[in-house]
Design a protein around this motif. Structure first.
Motif, short mmCIF file in Angstrom:
data_model
loop_
_atom_site.label_atom_id
_atom_site.label_comp_id
_atom_site.label_asym_id
_atom_site.label_seq_id
_atom_site.Cartn_x
_atom_site.Cartn_y
_atom_site.Cartn_z
N LEU B 32 -10.12 -3.64 -15.64
CA LEU B 32 -10.89 -2.95 -14.75
C LEU B 32 -11.75 -4.06 -13.95
O LEU B 32 -11.81 -4.13 -12.72
N SER B 33 -12.33 -4.86 -14.69
CA SER B 33 -13.31 -5.95 -14.32
C SER B 33 -12.51 -7.03 -13.78
O SER B 33 -11.86 -7.51 -14.66
N ARG B 34 -12.54 -7.73 -12.53
CA ARG B 34 -11.78 -8.86 -12.07
C ARG B 34 -12.81 -9.59 -11.26
O ARG B 34 -13.67 -9.06 -10.54
N LYS B 354 -11.38 -11.75 -22.77
CA LYS B 354 -11.68 -13.08 -22.16
C LYS B 354 -10.40 -14.02 -22.14
O LYS B 354 -9.97 -14.72 -21.14
N ARG B 355 -10.16 -14.33 -23.23
CA ARG B 355 -8.90 -15.58 -23.60
C ARG B 355 -7.71 -14.82 -22.75
O ARG B 355 -7.01 -15.93 -22.21
N MET B 356 -7.38 -13.70 -22.80
CA MET B 356 -6.04 -13.13 -22.22
C MET B 356 -6.17 -13.38 -20.86
O MET B 356 -5.30 -13.98 -19.91
N VAL B 357 -7.54 -13.25 -20.01
CA VAL B 357 -7.86 -13.23 -18.76
C VAL B 357 -7.47 -14.94 -18.31
O VAL B 357 -6.76 -15.34 -17.28
N LYS B 361 -4.72 -16.18 -15.85
CA LYS B 361 -5.32 -17.05 -14.72
C LYS B 361 -4.41 -18.55 -14.57
O LYS B 361 -3.85 -18.94 -13.70
N ALA B 362 -4.20 -18.85 -15.89
CA ALA B 362 -3.58 -20.23 -16.02
C ALA B 362 -2.17 -20.16 -15.59
O ALA B 362 -1.56 -21.09 -15.11
N ALA B 368 -5.04 -11.25 -12.76
CA ALA B 368 -5.94 -11.96 -13.66
C ALA B 368 -7.29 -11.89 -12.95
O ALA B 368 -8.60 -11.63 -13.38
N THR B 369 -7.21 -11.97 -11.52
CA THR B 369 -8.35 -11.95 -10.79
C THR B 369 -8.60 -11.26 -9.66
O THR B 369 -9.88 -10.63 -9.29
N GLU B 370 -7.70 -10.61 -9.04
CA GLU B 370 -7.52 -9.89 -7.75
C GLU B 370 -7.06 -8.33 -8.10
O GLU B 370 -6.10 -8.23 -8.92
#
Lengths: 483, 483
Positions: B32-34, B354-357, B361-362, B368-370
């Protein structure tokens, strides 16, 4: 029967007619499988759909073109998938209503038996997986030999685990005169876990795969003896059948058949049953759990398909049709993601997916039975955006496909061609639309869409109006008999 | 400072200036939060977003208009959400780059202190939940009184469970002269489970909520004493600040501030810290697990939001933004479903989101961000369908919103207005489009879209071309300074 087939190696006489039963709904594989587009039409194991894989297993020298029995609603899907897989000459037999396996098999046997009483039928479900096709073919040759001696031969799969989801066959003495076939001591219902473990150790019990080989005449005689009402209904339905657009549309008498399985109504009663023990890597793929059983897995026992990310997951089955699926710290969980529904389920509870579907159906959830993409004789459409007074659809029309001549009372439509070429009829005028061209269809205009080209047509439709239901459509003329 | 405020009940002197820190990314609440639309902008607990709820708690008699510190990228989001919640006169302070809490607080203190050295600041994060606002207001009155004696007062939340995710404050002796406030014996880092249990039983440890009340002058003096580089950077940034479209855009000197938290750099060192013990039902809502903690639950301990169906689920948190989510036989699982990403996670592993995100991202995963919906100064857009040579977007333009004057080299566009009214400029011509009207924008034409009306404009854009990336845009003129 088609004339261009040659005998199956090792099988004397006529070629074998594959009879593919394609009427299941596969609700344990929801949300991928739904009534509107069930399991057998999906690629579950490989690139081909279950139906395509099944048809491919019964194709080549020695096989006649298949007879596929399915429901009215799926007739164009079956035709299209067979065409795509290059299966020619199939006859598609349409049930006006599903009546379980005995009636479907009886109708196919009547139909084939009328033409070639001596024909040998290979009856199979459209939605099982087989990993070792040569092993299956070997068993088939033995089964066909047994059928030649007047038997109804089943395929008994040697168990590889103490499966409680299948019925079992207890093998009897060797069948005289047919090497590799045996008599059947008895059929056994789905066992409990302890019994299944005993069956696995004992070596005398085989999984009942639901595949049969028999001559049409044998089948008809045994159905007549043990399920006469089923046979009567099937005979009536075939006598009243209408040949229509390449389909054999069974008559309404079909629905008077009792809804019984071939196992309980005939196989468990006949004296003619035999079994061919074999190990073709068969699975009925009846649940997400059984799909996990046969899927390739990573070092932690996870089977994945689609855009999936795992962190400390163990023995999970994760499949996504497009949306990113991320799993953290779960064990023995099934996660299936489609564009409009997600299932998260303990792997031991995979059988209860059916209950969930029933619950959703009772609650009137569209997702229980219908996908976002809807298949039509001319192609498919799917809603991609929905607002209070508008809706956007992506429409695909296959080459030669033609929608009905229609009008709407509550909506206007904007069409933008994004791939291929469209021929549009609008209030009598014919307009050719190329890629990147658009057209406005005012409320009430009489219109028709057609793909006159050689490649698929994709069109974006923006609907605008006060009521956007699918039922605001007045069909004036239809190529597919839907007026 | 605005003049139309009246003193807070019980607080002598100036009104209190809320300073809302709105720069977090909330990656533990993915998907939900990115980064593009983080936690504080979502409604997590009630109908209002976390930012709106936070601002509402510090509003009314006794409060000045808030100062909100956020990143450049979120400036229009903050402005729009405050406007929507009816919060007038807010100053939105833009960080050129995030520099942790010390620098953000220092910049706000410099800005407010320059105007009113005696002003009292109430510093808080934009993304915490408070269930009992009257209890919080009572604590605030005590904290303000302590601030009036030159203290930096924190809110110490009485623990309700042995939480290991928060820092703790060990309370000292009563603070002379301010009833209800106490001195601080020491700050304690996040404890292990056993220590947290001991804290819960002992009654001398409180959760550090990260909220503070202090006079601007006190804060500035203490930051000067304990984190002089932070203060220097903040002073430079405010001196260079540009007032722009109602925003205070801090100067580039801001990025020279060391990235440190106010806790470690100032609060743990100053002699002026005090604590007000209170029980306002506070939570930092730092993970899906903490959201489950405070959510209403069914008899089996499940908290759900959105279209969710459960069968034998226990203590699960299931939230969907639209797609049907079905759960069978799972315990202690978090399932969060958005339109382009799904998270399934054991509730005990909520911190690892957080680790999954980071992992996603990597791997370059956009999700992951958008989000699929992208916010712009003039409104938002989202992709609803994507093909090889076409793309369909739904575009929302708020009343008065105006896109840049632009052209594309690789795509043509079809626009269909489905709600509201559009003013389109196309190669110098101005065209008014009403609901159910459409327009074609050929490749290379210079165009601009504007909502001249009083209601939101919704438009369906069908792009057609060989390259459809967002970077095929030549901006010739822009109201929001983006050329």
């Amino acid at each position: 029967m088609p004339q261009d087939t040659v005998p199956l190696a090792g099988h004397p006489g006529d070629s074998i007619v594959p009879v593919i039963l394609c009427g299941g709904t596969g609700s344990r594989l929801w949300p991928l499988s739904r009534e509107g587009y069930p399991k057998q039409f999906w690629p579950l194991i490989s690139a081909g759909t279950m139906l395509q894989e099944t048809a491919a297993r019964a194709r080549g020298p020695g096989f006649a073109a298949p007879v596929v029995v399915c429901g009215e609603a799926h007739r164009f899907l079956v035709a299209e998938q067979l065409r795509e897989a290059g299966i020619d000459g199939a006859r598609i037999v349409l049930e006006p209503e599903a009546r379980n396996s005995a009636a479907a098999i009886a109708a196919a046997a009547v139909l084939i038996g009328e033409e070639t009483p001596g024909a040998t039928l290979w009856i199979m479900a459209a939605d099982a997986a087989v990993q070792d096709v040569p092993a299956l073919r070997q068993a088939l040759a033995i089964a066909a030999a047994a059928a030649g001696t007047g038997r109804i031969a089943t395929f008994g799969i040697r168990p590889t685990m103490p499966e409680t989801g299948y019925g079992y066959i207890e093998v009897g003495a060797p069948l005289p005169g047919v090497e590799g076939a045996q008599q059947i001591a008895r059929f056994v219902e789905k066992p409990d876990a302890a019994t299944a473990e005993r069956f696995l150790q004992g070596g005398r019990h085989l999984w009942n795969s639901g595949m049969f080989v028999a001559r049409a005449a044998t089948l008809l005689a045994e159905i007549a003896a043990h399920a006469p009402e089923v046979l009567a209904a099937a005979r009536g339905a075939v006598a009243e059948a209408v040949r229509d657009l390449g389909f054999v549309r069974l008559g309404p008498g079909f629905v008077s058949a009792p809804s019984v399985s071939i196992d309980t109504s005939v196989m468990e009663r006949t004296q003619l049953a035999a079994v061919v023990p074999c190990e073709p890597g068969w699975s009925d793929v009846g649940s997400w759990s059984s799909l996990w059983d046969i899927a390739p897995k990573d070092g932690a026992g996870n089977a994945t398909k689609g855009p999936v990310a795992l962190l400390d997951a163990k023995r999970c089955f994760v499949r996504s049709e497009g949306i990113l699926a991320a799993v953290i710290g779960l064990e023995d969980v099934v996660l299936v993601v489609t564009d409009d529904a997600v299932l998260a389920c303990h792997r031991d509870r995979a059988q209860d997916v059916k209950r969930m579907v029933e619950k959703l159906k009772a609650a009137g959830q569209r997702e229980a039975t219908e996908h976002r993409r809807v298949y039509r004789p001319w192609g498919s459409y799917e809603g991609v955006a929905l607002g209070t007074r508008f809706q956007v659809k992506k429409i695909n029309v296959r080459p030669g496909g033609k929608l009905s001549l229609q009008k709407h009372y509550h909506r206007a439509e904007h069409w933008v061609v994004v791939a291929g070429t469209a021929m549009v009829e609008r209030d009598g005028e014919r307009i050719l639309l190329r890629e990147n061209e658009s057209l406005y269809l005012p409320l009430g205009c009489v219109h028709r869409l057609e793909n006159p080209g050689m490649i698929p047509l994709t069109l974006i439709e923006v609907q605008s109006g006060s009521y956007l239901g699918e039922d605001d459509i007045i069909r004036l003329e239809d190529t597919y008999g839907r007026v």
